[in-house]
Write a protein that holds these residues in place. Structure first.
Motif, short mmCIF file in Angstrom:
data_model
loop_
_atom_site.label_atom_id
_atom_site.label_comp_id
_atom_site.label_asym_id
_atom_site.label_seq_id
_atom_site.Cartn_x
_atom_site.Cartn_y
_atom_site.Cartn_z
N LYS A 418 -0.36 4.22 -4.43
CA LYS A 418 0.06 3.34 -3.35
C LYS A 418 0.71 4.17 -2.25
CE LYS A 418 3.14 -0.54 -2.24
NZ LYS A 418 4.11 -1.52 -2.75
N GLY A 419 0.11 4.14 -1.08
CA GLY A 419 0.66 4.89 0.05
C GLY A 419 0.81 6.38 -0.25
N GLY A 420 -0.10 6.91 -1.07
CA GLY A 420 -0.06 8.33 -1.42
C GLY A 420 0.87 8.66 -2.57
N GLU A 421 1.58 7.68 -3.11
CA GLU A 421 2.49 7.92 -4.23
C GLU A 421 1.86 7.44 -5.53
OE1 GLU A 421 6.94 6.59 -5.81
OE2 GLU A 421 6.46 6.48 -3.67
N VAL A 446 -4.81 -2.91 -6.95
CA VAL A 446 -5.84 -3.66 -6.24
C VAL A 446 -5.99 -3.07 -4.84
CG1 VAL A 446 -6.52 -5.94 -5.34
CG2 VAL A 446 -5.36 -5.77 -7.56
N ARG A 447 -7.22 -2.89 -4.40
CA ARG A 447 -7.50 -2.29 -3.09
C ARG A 447 -6.72 -3.00 -1.98
NH1 ARG A 447 -9.93 2.73 -2.68
NH2 ARG A 447 -11.51 2.95 -4.31
N ASP A 448 -6.15 -2.18 -1.10
CA ASP A 448 -5.34 -2.71 0.00
C ASP A 448 -5.61 -1.89 1.26
OD1 ASP A 448 -2.79 -4.42 0.73
OD2 ASP A 448 -2.45 -2.40 1.52
N PRO A 449 -5.86 -2.55 2.43
CA PRO A 449 -6.20 -1.83 3.66
C PRO A 449 -5.06 -0.96 4.20
CG PRO A 449 -5.87 -4.16 4.12
CD PRO A 449 -5.89 -4.02 2.64
N HIS A 450 -3.83 -1.26 3.83
CA HIS A 450 -2.69 -0.53 4.37
C HIS A 450 -2.23 0.60 3.45
CE1 HIS A 450 -2.42 -3.60 7.44
NE2 HIS A 450 -2.35 -4.54 6.50
#
Length: 517
Positions: A418-421, A446-450
């Motif tokens: 998530k967000g590179g973490e 789950v895939r997330d655009p952000h």
């Protein structure tokens, strides 16, 4: 223990040393199988495999049956005869069973009446010809030899190698097709010996087998382990929460082999053993937990309710069950323990070097006599899994403390980025399990655009929960994890997908867009 013995030798050894001792009791038929009777049954079935079925040495024989005297006898007799046993997972979908039958090339399948119709529907679309033998788990079959009560025990060393294949077991296949794990006689005996060493088991011990015979834990830990130690096992058809403690007491079990799902159900069960607690505490020396990580909150809740110590362990199909185990006199919550029998180390994912520092995360690698021969007809995956020096890559991420205890941080394939973490879903699971209303939990990415991936969670609530909703559970997670690691959405379900041992299969959970509310 004799290091040169294969399974054939161990059966003969105990039939010679203690022929009248009970090896197995079937809780349905109430039939008892002594060590002498086990050897006699193995001889009769070996002759049947050779003369009637014409299955050559090292040929494969599959079985699809629930637990019972006859399913256990068939399981052991196939290996005793220097043939390869192929257990079929009865709860698998038809497509997966068809794949296993086709990929293995097996020619004979012994099936119980329970699964007869299921197999018929599968065989309609299967081209390879299978000879089907129907056998009741508890009472046998007219197609198989009848067991007598007399046996002449010949104590002689068998002539086949420890390196011969004993078991071909297919992994659950959370992604793609399942892989066939080839286990030699050396592997399965090592798995049993390491379990005996870890738990200091003796021939006086007795265990109840509530795990299915198509799972490595049930096969090695609760069948082959007491066989090697000279102990006994109780064989109900499957786990029953209402009968569990009564059977444990009635059949005088000294230890119990469980998985986290069963532990959770025993804790949540409405039936009480208050009037039996003292008897259970005096009789049962310990409970063993394996097949999936055990959360600290569930671990403590079980020990508090039943006054029985849980020894958490860790194992794989690829290692004939055991890898790590807590010590009988020294254990740590949240840890599956230390290496017992085999060697283990942590390896840095980037450099490939062994990690020496305490608290630094890496992948667990294992080496020992229990490490599989390889994956059947899958050289590519074998070479990816068993690397230089015979080390097996487990795919499990962990840290290690100053006492050598491992702490699992997740699976490589399950890590949520998530967000590179990198976020371990187990960390989120453990927090959810600590809530008194939660029976089962699984966090997923789950895939997330952000963020690339976002954290969602599926939860099964206990029956007696009151006033718990997704909002309150999210707030509970935020309190313990902070906003970034807490689930964005939580969905309540009636059940979660599980494998043969009851382990929750996170990668099989498919999040639906309509749940985003």
């Amino acid at each position: 223990m004799n290091d040169s013995y294969n399974l054939n030798d161990w059966i003969k050894h105990h039939a010679h040393e203690q022929p009248d001792k009970v090896f197995l009791i079937d809780t349905v038929s109430k039939e008892e199988l002594t060590y002498g009777g086990l050897l006699e049954g193995c001889f009769l079935l070996e002759n049947y495999f050779q003369e009637k079925l014409e299955i050559p040495r090292q040929g494969k024989i599959a079985f699809l049956m629930e637990n019972g005297l006859w399913s256990t006898l068939i399981f052991l007799a196939i290996m005793h005869s220097n043939r390869v046993v192929l257990p079929i997972n009865g709860v698998s979908g038809n497509a997966q069973i068809a794949y296993v039958l086709k990929h293995s090339g097996v020619k004979v399948l012994i099936v119980s009446p329970t699964y007869k119709e299921k197999i018929k529907s599968i065989l309609k679309d299967l081209k390879n010809k299978l000879k089907i033998i129907v056998c009741d788990e508890h009472h046998g079959s007219n197609q198989l030899p009848k067991l007598s009560r007399k046996v002449e025990v010949h104590h002689r060393k068998s002539r086949f190698s420890l390196d011969n294949t004993a078991i071909l077991i297919y992994t659950s296949g959370t992604t793609g097709n399942p892989k066939g794990v080839l286990l030699s006689h050396k592997n399965v005996i090592a798995g049993a010996k390491y379990t005996i060493e870890a738990h200091q088991l003796k021939k006086e011990d007795r265990v109840m087998c509530v795990l299915p015979l198509y799972h490595i834990n049930g096969e090695i830990v609760t069948v082959i382990t007491p066989l090697v130690s000279g102990g006994s096992l109780i064989m109900p058809p499957k786990f029953s929460v209402s009968r569990f403690w009564f059977d444990v007491l009635h059949y005088q079990c000294t230890w119990i082999n469980l998985v986290p799902t069963i532990i959770s159900y025993l804790i949540a069960a409405e039936c009480s053993i208050e009037n039996l607690r003292d008897k259970v505490k005096r009789q049962v020396q310990f409970a063993r937990s394996a097949s999936a990580p055990l959360s600290e909150s569930v671990h403590k809740a079980f020990e508090k309710k039943f006054s029985i110590k849980i020894v958490e362990t860790m194992g794989l199909s690829e290692t004939a069950a055991p890898i790590l185990s807590n010590k009988m006199d020294h254990s740590k919550y949240g840890s599956p323990g230390i290496a017992v029998g085999n060697q283990a180390k942590l390896v840095d994912l980037t450099s490939g070097e062994e990690i020496k520092e305490n608290g630094r995360k890496g992948e667990i690698w294992v080496k020992g006599d229990n490490v599989m021969k390889g994956y059947y007809r899958n050289l590519k995956e074998t070479q990816k899994t068993i690397v230089s020096g015979g080390w097996l890559r487990t795919g499990d991420l962990a840290t290690k403390d100053e006492d050598g205890f491992y702490f699992i941080k997740g699976r490589l394939k399950e890590i949520i980025i998530k967000g590179g973490e990198n976020i371990s879903p187990r960390e989120i699971d453990d927090v959810l399990y600590s809530h008194p209303a939660v029976l089962e939990a699984a966090a997923i990415g789950v895939r997330d655009p952000h963020y690339g991936f976002e954290i969602y969670a599926c939860v099964v609530l206990k029956k007696d929960h009151r006033g718990v909703d997704a909002k309150k559970l999210k707030q509970f997670c935020q309190k313990h994890l902070g906003d970034f690691k807490s689930p964005r959405f939580i969905k309540f379900l009636d059940s979660l997908p599980k494998g043969a041992s009851g382990k929750i299969q996170r990668l099989k959970i498919e999040w639906r867009s309509e749940w985003n509310s």
